[in-house]
Design a protein around this motif. Sequence first.
Motif, short mmCIF file in Angstrom:
data_model
loop_
_atom_site.label_atom_id
_atom_site.label_comp_id
_atom_site.label_asym_id
_atom_site.label_seq_id
_atom_site.Cartn_x
_atom_site.Cartn_y
_atom_site.Cartn_z
N PHE A 1 0.82 -1.21 0.00
CA PHE A 1 0.00 0.00 0.00
C PHE A 1 0.86 1.27 0.00
CE2 PHE A 1 -3.47 -2.79 0.30
CZ PHE A 1 -4.64 -2.08 0.11
N HIS A 2 2.03 1.21 0.63
CA HIS A 2 2.95 2.36 0.54
C HIS A 2 3.42 2.54 -0.90
CE1 HIS A 2 3.07 3.17 4.77
NE2 HIS A 2 3.66 2.04 5.08
N ALA A 3 3.78 1.44 -1.55
CA ALA A 3 4.23 1.51 -2.95
C ALA A 3 3.12 2.04 -3.83
CB ALA A 3 4.68 0.12 -3.42
N LEU B 1 11.40 7.01 -0.08
CA LEU B 1 12.62 7.05 0.72
C LEU B 1 12.50 5.92 1.72
CD1 LEU B 1 15.26 8.51 1.51
CD2 LEU B 1 13.88 9.92 3.04
N SER B 2 13.27 4.84 1.49
CA SER B 2 13.07 3.64 2.29
C SER B 2 14.29 2.74 2.21
CB SER B 2 11.85 2.87 1.76
OG SER B 2 11.71 1.64 2.41
N SER B 3 14.40 1.85 3.19
CA SER B 3 15.43 0.82 3.13
C SER B 3 14.87 -0.48 2.54
CB SER B 3 15.97 0.54 4.54
OG SER B 3 14.94 0.04 5.37
N GLU B 4 13.57 -0.51 2.26
CA GLU B 4 12.90 -1.71 1.72
C GLU B 4 13.27 -1.92 0.26
OE1 GLU B 4 11.41 -4.97 1.31
OE2 GLU B 4 10.91 -4.13 3.28
N LYS B 5 13.97 -2.99 -0.03
CA LYS B 5 14.46 -3.24 -1.39
C LYS B 5 13.37 -3.78 -2.33
CE LYS B 5 19.34 -3.67 -0.24
NZ LYS B 5 19.35 -2.43 0.44
N ASP B 6 12.22 -4.22 -1.80
CA ASP B 6 11.14 -4.71 -2.66
C ASP B 6 10.65 -3.64 -3.64
OD1 ASP B 6 11.19 -7.21 -1.56
OD2 ASP B 6 9.37 -6.96 -0.36
N TYR B 7 10.83 -2.37 -3.28
CA TYR B 7 10.39 -1.30 -4.16
C TYR B 7 11.17 -1.30 -5.47
CZ TYR B 7 7.99 0.51 -0.04
OH TYR B 7 7.17 0.66 1.05
N GLU B 8 12.37 -1.84 -5.45
CA GLU B 8 13.20 -1.87 -6.66
C GLU B 8 12.67 -2.83 -7.71
OE1 GLU B 8 17.09 -2.68 -5.08
OE2 GLU B 8 17.27 -0.67 -4.23
N ASP B 9 11.79 -3.75 -7.31
CA ASP B 9 11.23 -4.74 -8.23
C ASP B 9 9.94 -4.28 -8.90
OD1 ASP B 9 13.32 -6.44 -7.52
OD2 ASP B 9 12.16 -7.36 -5.90
N ILE B 10 9.50 -3.07 -8.60
CA ILE B 10 8.25 -2.56 -9.16
C ILE B 10 8.49 -1.19 -9.77
CG2 ILE B 10 6.81 -3.91 -7.57
CD1 ILE B 10 6.46 -1.35 -5.93
N ASP B 11 7.42 -0.55 -10.23
CA ASP B 11 7.54 0.74 -10.91
C ASP B 11 7.55 1.93 -9.96
OD1 ASP B 11 7.63 -0.40 -13.42
OD2 ASP B 11 5.46 -0.37 -13.66
N VAL B 12 8.24 1.78 -8.85
CA VAL B 12 8.38 2.87 -7.89
C VAL B 12 9.86 3.10 -7.69
CG1 VAL B 12 7.98 3.59 -5.50
CG2 VAL B 12 6.22 2.30 -6.71
N SER B 13 10.29 4.34 -7.83
CA SER B 13 11.70 4.66 -7.62
C SER B 13 11.97 4.74 -6.12
CB SER B 13 12.05 5.99 -8.27
OG SER B 13 11.91 5.89 -9.67
N ARG B 14 13.01 4.04 -5.70
CA ARG B 14 13.39 4.04 -4.28
C ARG B 14 14.63 4.88 -4.09
NH1 ARG B 14 16.61 1.38 -0.25
NH2 ARG B 14 17.87 0.34 -1.80
N ILE B 15 14.58 5.78 -3.14
CA ILE B 15 15.76 6.51 -2.69
C ILE B 15 16.22 5.79 -1.43
CG2 ILE B 15 16.64 8.69 -1.82
CD1 ILE B 15 14.29 10.04 -3.37
#
Length: 128
Positions: A93-95, A106-120
Amino acid sequence: MTVYVETDFLLALAKDSDWLQGSAEEALDKYDVETSAFSYLELVLARERYEFDFVPLVANLLELVPVRDDEEKQIVLKGVNYYDEGMTPFDAFHAATAETRGMDVLSSEKDYEDIDVSRIPLEPTDEE
């Protein structure tokens, strides 16, 4: 009159049998109902206990029990899909919120890198 409903209302409609089901169905005829992405997140969390097929269930429930606007509807639909793809309910839900709003996370969660959300990265880098 529009009334806000929360998760017990959604569960009453979602479950095959629930002591509140009749009251919830009557309320659908009597009121315009609305809820939030939080209620749908809680429904996803309850999914493991009740074992329902949540992707079509949420899509159908959104027709009966809408959220405030199209942006929030997109958050719910995307969040459920990310959860279905293996993210935790909260990360999903955050993604979905970040993606729908066109924001980076802005997160340490690496799962965001596998989807269409840019992670800082929140975690320290070697440069620091």
